[in-house]
Write a protein that holds these residues in place. Structure first.
Motif, mmCIF file in Angstrom:
data_model
loop_
_atom_site.group_PDB
_atom_site.id
_atom_site.type_symbol
_atom_site.label_atom_id
_atom_site.label_comp_id
_atom_site.label_asym_id
_atom_site.label_seq_id
_atom_site.Cartn_x
_atom_site.Cartn_y
_atom_site.Cartn_z
ATOM 1 N N ALA A 72 8.789 -10.117 -19.329
ATOM 2 C CA ALA A 72 9.369 -10.060 -17.985
ATOM 3 C C ALA A 72 8.814 -8.875 -17.215
ATOM 4 N N SER A 73 8.629 -7.739 -17.894
ATOM 5 C CA SER A 73 8.076 -6.551 -17.240
ATOM 6 C C SER A 73 6.666 -6.809 -16.771
ATOM 7 N N THR A 74 5.883 -7.510 -17.602
ATOM 8 C CA THR A 74 4.496 -7.828 -17.227
ATOM 9 C C THR A 74 4.467 -8.729 -15.994
ATOM 10 N N ALA A 75 5.346 -9.738 -15.985
ATOM 11 C CA ALA A 75 5.390 -10.677 -14.858
ATOM 12 C C ALA A 75 5.814 -9.957 -13.571
ATOM 13 N N GLU A 76 6.787 -9.072 -13.688
ATOM 14 C CA GLU A 76 7.275 -8.341 -12.511
ATOM 15 C C GLU A 76 6.210 -7.401 -11.969
ATOM 16 N N ILE A 77 5.422 -6.783 -12.881
ATOM 17 C CA ILE A 77 4.329 -5.892 -12.464
ATOM 18 C C ILE A 77 3.306 -6.673 -11.651
ATOM 19 N N LYS A 78 2.957 -7.880 -12.111
ATOM 20 C CA LYS A 78 1.986 -8.717 -11.385
ATOM 21 C C LYS A 78 2.522 -9.064 -9.982
ATOM 22 N N LYS A 79 3.821 -9.390 -9.929
ATOM 23 C CA LYS A 79 4.436 -9.754 -8.645
ATOM 24 C C LYS A 79 4.404 -8.565 -7.671
ATOM 25 N N ILE A 80 4.732 -7.367 -8.161
ATOM 26 C CA ILE A 80 4.728 -6.173 -7.301
ATOM 27 C C ILE A 80 3.311 -5.826 -6.886
ATOM 28 N N ASP A 81 2.338 -6.020 -7.825
ATOM 29 C CA ASP A 81 0.928 -5.757 -7.473
ATOM 30 C C ASP A 81 0.492 -6.627 -6.295
ATOM 31 N N SER A 82 0.903 -7.903 -6.316
ATOM 32 C CA SER A 82 0.523 -8.794 -5.208
ATOM 33 C C SER A 82 1.161 -8.334 -3.897
ATOM 34 N N LYS A 83 2.406 -7.830 -3.984
ATOM 35 C CA LYS A 83 3.070 -7.318 -2.779
ATOM 36 C C LYS A 83 2.399 -6.054 -2.276
ATOM 37 N N LEU A 84 1.917 -5.236 -3.218
ATOM 38 C CA LEU A 84 1.196 -4.021 -2.819
ATOM 39 C C LEU A 84 -0.073 -4.359 -2.064
ATOM 40 N N VAL A 85 -0.755 -5.420 -2.530
ATOM 41 C CA VAL A 85 -1.984 -5.852 -1.851
ATOM 42 C C VAL A 85 -1.649 -6.312 -0.430
ATOM 43 N N GLU A 86 -0.597 -7.138 -0.307
ATOM 44 C CA GLU A 86 -0.171 -7.610 1.025
ATOM 45 C C GLU A 86 0.214 -6.442 1.921
ATOM 46 N N LEU A 87 0.943 -5.473 1.336
ATOM 47 C CA LEU A 87 1.379 -4.313 2.109
ATOM 48 C C LEU A 87 0.183 -3.498 2.572
ATOM 49 N N SER A 88 -0.790 -3.361 1.721
ATOM 50 C CA SER A 88 -2.001 -2.607 2.070
ATOM 51 C C SER A 88 -2.750 -3.290 3.219
ATOM 52 N N ASP A 89 -2.848 -4.629 3.150
ATOM 53 C CA ASP A 89 -3.511 -5.373 4.230
ATOM 54 C C ASP A 89 -2.749 -5.189 5.557
ATOM 55 N N THR A 90 -1.437 -5.267 5.460
ATOM 56 C CA THR A 90 -0.614 -5.100 6.667
ATOM 57 C C THR A 90 -0.793 -3.706 7.256
ATOM 58 N N ASN A 91 -0.820 -2.692 6.388
ATOM 59 C CA ASN A 91 -1.023 -1.313 6.847
ATOM 60 C C ASN A 91 -2.361 -1.147 7.555
ATOM 61 N N ILE A 92 -3.380 -1.778 6.997
ATOM 62 C CA ILE A 92 -4.717 -1.675 7.606
ATOM 63 C C ILE A 92 -4.727 -2.307 8.995
ATOM 64 N N LYS A 93 -4.107 -3.506 9.115
ATOM 65 C CA LYS A 93 -4.062 -4.207 10.404
ATOM 66 C C LYS A 93 -3.272 -3.399 11.435
ATOM 67 N N LEU A 94 -2.106 -2.880 10.995
ATOM 68 C CA LEU A 94 -1.284 -2.097 11.915
ATOM 69 C C LEU A 94 -1.982 -0.828 12.352
ATOM 70 N N ASP A 95 -2.682 -0.204 11.443
ATOM 71 C CA ASP A 95 -3.392 1.030 11.783
ATOM 72 C C ASP A 95 -4.494 0.757 12.808
ATOM 73 N N LYS A 96 -5.188 -0.400 12.658
ATOM 74 C CA LYS A 96 -6.205 -0.777 13.646
ATOM 75 C C LYS A 96 -5.569 -0.996 15.021
ATOM 76 N N GLN A 97 -4.414 -1.705 15.008
ATOM 77 C CA GLN A 97 -3.702 -1.917 16.279
ATOM 78 C C GLN A 97 -3.302 -0.578 16.905
ATOM 79 N N ARG A 98 -2.827 0.337 16.067
ATOM 80 C CA ARG A 98 -2.409 1.642 16.562
ATOM 81 C C ARG A 98 -3.562 2.390 17.218
ATOM 82 N N ILE A 99 -4.741 2.340 16.571
ATOM 83 C CA ILE A 99 -5.913 3.029 17.124
ATOM 84 C C ILE A 99 -6.316 2.422 18.467
ATOM 85 N N LEU A 100 -6.297 1.063 18.539
ATOM 86 C CA LEU A 100 -6.651 0.389 19.800
ATOM 87 C C LEU A 100 -5.645 0.733 20.906
ATOM 88 N N LEU A 101 -4.364 0.733 20.546
ATOM 89 C CA LEU A 101 -3.334 1.033 21.534
ATOM 90 C C LEU A 101 -3.407 2.486 22.007
#
Length: 342
Positions: A72-101
């Protein structure tokens, strides 16, 4: 303002996402430690007893649960890793928007400064325009007033024409406006009772004469009496009207002002009214001032009586009748000049 607000929202989201990222990392570290501990506990352990070689049921169940926890710990780690990737992508997009704004915000600030400079140069022209506009508004207001007056004149002219075309209303005789006989009889009865209570000399028989619209007492019209008698009879008229209204539940303000009702007791030498007439002399010989004031006290529940008079209140009534003295022009410090001046 819209751009600045959007920048603030993005920066707030980035700050929140950083906190979320820290939470994800802490969860991964915790789950990793949990997985490693499960691995270390179960490695090389077959669950057999070193003495008898059997596998106890409890140990076997614990090992199974540890393995489930590790998976269960292994499965949960994989799930959180995928969320971290999504969060990182979102941060990158927002940061680009911030720079443009931020770049757009700076550009808008420069445009705003240029507009401010142009406005400052146009201020004299704007003032002239405002003055002209003010003049036009004033003219418009005058025209609106004239139009309103014209409309009102037209309205009233129309009403006047309609009134002139209407048939003349029939004339009513004066008797149509007379009070009912029952009301007059009750008023005369009350008037007579008051005269008896204040001990006025005579039989105190009261009638009402519609020709003179006044009372007749013992066959003598009120206005044929002397000044002092007329004064007290006039006051009795006001008091009788108050009591009649109270008995018949007719509205009355409840305040009766009596001006010199006891003028009979004037000084005939100094008073502007001169010497007493015969009926006044008879009245002056009685204690009518005492009976009159005492009667007003007895009916004080029906209203408030304000008496303006130049006589002294009888000693026996001073404790129940409020008395204020006005000194006129001779008033000293602390003394009242008159009713409305202190």
């Amino acid at each position: 303002m819209d751009v600045s607000e959007r920048i603030n929202i993005i920066q707030a989201n980035l700050a929140n996402f950083k906190i979320l990222k820290d939470i994800y990392i802490n969860d991964i570290e915790r789950l990793t430690s949990q997985e490693e501990a499960a691995f270390l506990i179960g490695i090389g352990h077959k669950g057999k007893c070193d003495v008898c070689g059997n596998i106890p049921k409890k140990i076997d169940k614990d090992l199974i649960e540890i393995n489930i926890l590790a998976e269960a710990s292994t499965a949960e780690i994989k799930k959180i890793d995928s969320k971290l990737v999504e969060l990182s992508d979102t941060n990158i997009k927002l940061d680009k928007q911030r720079i443009l704004l931020l770049s757009r915000e700076e550009s808008l600030k420069i445009k705003l400064k240029n507009l401010d400079k142009k406005t400052e140069k146009r201020v004299p022209e704007l003032k002239v325009g405002d003055h002209s506009l003010m003049t036009l508004r004033s003219e418009r207001a005058r025209f609106e007033i004239d139009l309103s007056l014209h409309e009102r004149i037209s309205f009233f002219s129309k009403k006047l024409q309609e009134a002139e075309l209407k048939p003349v209303p029939k004339k009513y005789e004066a008797k149509a406006f007379y009070p009912e006989n029952d009301a007059i009889d009750n008023f005369c009865r009350i008037y007579s009772e008051i005269l008896k209570n204040i001990k006025l000399p005579g039989t105190n028989h009261v009638e009402f004469d519609y020709k003179i619209f006044d009372v007749i007492i013992d066959g003598n019209p009120r206005n044929l009496n002397g000044k002092g008698v007329r004064a007290i009879l006039h006051s009795v008229f006001k008091i009788a009207l108050l009591l009649h209204c109270r008995q018949k539940n007719i509205y009355h303000p409840g305040v009766v002002i009596l001006d010199s009702p006891l003028v009979t007791y004037r000084d005939p030498l100094e008073s502007k009214y001169g010497e007493l007439e015969e009926d006044e002399k008879k009245l002056a010989e009685t204690k009518i001032s005492y009976h009159f004031l005492n009667y007003l006290h007895s009916i004080s529940k029906f209203g408030q009586f304000i008496i303006i008079e130049n006589i002294d209140v009888p000693e026996s009534l001073k404790s129940i009748i409020s008395n204020d003295t006005f000194y006129g022009k001779k008033a000293k410090s602390g003394q009242r000049v008159g009713l409305l001046n202190c």
